[in-house]
Design an enzyme around this catalytic site. Sequence first.
Site, PDB file in Angstrom:
ATOM      1  CG  HIS A 154      -2.124  -0.824   1.102  1.00 14.83           C
ATOM      2  ND1 HIS A 154      -2.107  -2.172   1.389  1.00 14.83           N
ATOM      3  CD2 HIS A 154      -3.386  -0.539   0.700  1.00 14.83           C
ATOM      4  CE1 HIS A 154      -3.312  -2.677   1.172  1.00 14.83           C
ATOM      5  NE2 HIS A 154      -4.116  -1.704   0.752  1.00 14.83           N
ATOM      6  CE  LYS A 158      -3.698  -0.568   4.918  1.00 11.82           C
ATOM      7  NZ  LYS A 158      -4.964   0.020   5.359  1.00 11.82           N
TER       8      LYS A 158
HETATM    9  P1  NAD Z   1      -7.624   9.614   5.367  1.00 11.89           P
HETATM   10  O1  NAD Z   1      -6.727   9.891   6.539  1.00 11.89           O
HETATM   11  O2  NAD Z   1      -7.310  10.247   4.053  1.00 11.89           O
HETATM   12  O3  NAD Z   1      -9.141  10.020   5.736  1.00 11.89           O
HETATM   13  C1  NAD Z   1      -9.745   9.823   6.988  1.00 11.89           C
HETATM   14  C2  NAD Z   1     -10.550  11.079   7.290  1.00 11.89           C
HETATM   15  O4  NAD Z   1     -11.347  10.855   8.458  1.00 11.89           O
HETATM   16  C3  NAD Z   1      -9.661  12.306   7.565  1.00 11.89           C
HETATM   17  O5  NAD Z   1     -10.057  13.390   6.742  1.00 11.89           O
HETATM   18  C4  NAD Z   1      -9.908  12.593   9.050  1.00 11.89           C
HETATM   19  O6  NAD Z   1      -9.824  13.976   9.378  1.00 11.89           O
HETATM   20  C5  NAD Z   1     -11.343  12.072   9.196  1.00 11.89           C
HETATM   21  N1  NAD Z   1     -11.730  11.830  10.591  1.00 11.89           N
HETATM   22  C6  NAD Z   1     -10.996  11.317  11.595  1.00 11.89           C
HETATM   23  N2  NAD Z   1     -11.704  11.312  12.751  1.00 11.89           N
HETATM   24  C7  NAD Z   1     -12.923  11.824  12.461  1.00 11.89           C
HETATM   25  C8  NAD Z   1     -14.089  12.078  13.228  1.00 11.89           C
HETATM   26  N3  NAD Z   1     -14.149  11.811  14.548  1.00 11.89           N
HETATM   27  N4  NAD Z   1     -15.174  12.609  12.594  1.00 11.89           N
HETATM   28  C9  NAD Z   1     -15.137  12.900  11.285  1.00 11.89           C
HETATM   29  N5  NAD Z   1     -14.040  12.696  10.493  1.00 11.89           N
HETATM   30  C10 NAD Z   1     -12.950  12.160  11.083  1.00 11.89           C
HETATM   31  O7  NAD Z   1      -7.668   8.036   5.249  1.00 11.89           O
HETATM   32  P2  NAD Z   1      -8.242   7.157   4.026  1.00 11.89           P
HETATM   33  O8  NAD Z   1      -7.100   6.772   3.127  1.00 11.89           O
HETATM   34  O9  NAD Z   1      -9.439   7.818   3.442  1.00 11.89           O
HETATM   35  O10 NAD Z   1      -8.639   5.819   4.785  1.00 11.89           O
HETATM   36  C11 NAD Z   1      -9.596   5.841   5.840  1.00 11.89           C
HETATM   37  C12 NAD Z   1      -9.808   4.415   6.332  1.00 11.89           C
HETATM   38  O11 NAD Z   1     -10.439   3.642   5.311  1.00 11.89           O
HETATM   39  C13 NAD Z   1      -8.535   3.656   6.696  1.00 11.89           C
HETATM   40  O12 NAD Z   1      -8.788   2.859   7.829  1.00 11.89           O
HETATM   41  C14 NAD Z   1      -8.269   2.801   5.470  1.00 11.89           C
HETATM   42  O13 NAD Z   1      -7.507   1.653   5.749  1.00 11.89           O
HETATM   43  C15 NAD Z   1      -9.692   2.442   5.099  1.00 11.89           C
HETATM   44  N6  NAD Z   1      -9.907   1.999   3.711  1.00 11.89           N
HETATM   45  C16 NAD Z   1     -10.790   0.984   3.541  1.00 11.89           C
HETATM   46  C17 NAD Z   1     -11.121   0.563   2.259  1.00 11.89           C
HETATM   47  C18 NAD Z   1     -12.186  -0.508   2.087  1.00 11.89           C
HETATM   48  O14 NAD Z   1     -12.522  -0.871   0.942  1.00 11.89           O
HETATM   49  N7  NAD Z   1     -12.775  -0.993   3.193  1.00 11.89           N
HETATM   50  C19 NAD Z   1     -10.519   1.155   1.145  1.00 11.89           C
HETATM   51  C20 NAD Z   1      -9.614   2.190   1.353  1.00 11.89           C
HETATM   52  C21 NAD Z   1      -9.319   2.622   2.659  1.00 11.89           C
END
Ligand code: NAD
Length: 267
Positions: A154, A158
């Site tokens: 990744h 991450k």
């Molecule tokens: P990122 O850091 O770009 O985005 C996360 C966002 O959540 C940030 O903008 C942060 O400010 C916000 N956030 C944190 N706490 C919060 C709260 N209490 N209220 C509102 N917003 C809040 O991360 P990302 O790359 O978008 O990934 C997010 C998660 O999704 C990770 O755990 C990643 O592993 C997961 N993910 C899952 C899949 C899937 O298919 N299930 C795919 C991609 C990423």
Amino acid sequence: MRIGIVGCAGRMGRMVAQAVAAAEGCAIGAGTEIAGSPALGQDIGELAGIGSCGVRAVAEAARLFADSDTVIDFSSPAATLAHIKLAGETGKALIVGTTGLGAEHDKALAAAAKKAAIVKAANFSVGVNLALLLAEQAARTLDDDYDIEIVEMHHRHKVDAPSGTALSLGEAAAAGRRVALEKKSVRARDGHTGARKRGDIGFATLRGGDVVGDHTVIFAGDGERIEIGHKASSRAVFAQGAVRAALWTKGRQPGLYAMKDVLGFSA
Ligand code: NAD
């Protein structure tokens, strides 16, 4: 369907906003960002680069649930725990995409799923969900003469390892072999580890650049190797899958569901 987006300024949150806007039968109901984020007060469509949608990012999770029929959460484990509890309190459907969740989340999910339809997946892409099925079948067909190793790569941002998808692939392989993953998994190797134990399921993690998500399950036997691989080249597939799951929850009984339920896949 009004869809609420947790972390609407995040990498996945912006993709979800795009996918909601493009999908028929749904609209952005609300979106939240963490307190202090510069995104607060900004139009969620503008944040996603698709032009104004007339809904601004707020910080209050309670408002998010009030203004949405279903909430999609790709944020952080701490934020997701609070959203699971709110889904249980409000009975609103929740799509959980955040990875790196623990036992506390499992407990909260079990309780909330009595009141709300919840879809949880470490990976919302169709391709990975097919790979899960194939990994389970291959593990069932091949005995312990074939060593199972799961390799994932990744992007450099991450924060959890191995990826949730790698662990799901491990769970699928363990289910195929009818063993418990926690008894067989080898999450790291360093130094003089001794020979590989028969039946172990190994994990290897690579991090770098802008890789969206590569996963390979290797079945290594004597004289041959079978590999089941998946490469994601755009986060859009995860966002589209999450929106598909959100639409699927309409009228659904409370319960904890997986993406294979949404897609109609069964082993
Ligand atoms: P990122 O850091 O770009 O985005 C996360 C966002 O959540 C940030 O903008 C942060 O400010 C916000 N956030 C944190 N706490 C919060 C709260 N209490 N209220 C509102 N917003 C809040 O991360 P990302 O790359 O978008 O990934 C997010 C998660 O999704 C990770 O755990 C990643 O592993 C997961 N993910 C899952 C899949 C899937 O298919 N299930 C795919 C991609 C990423």
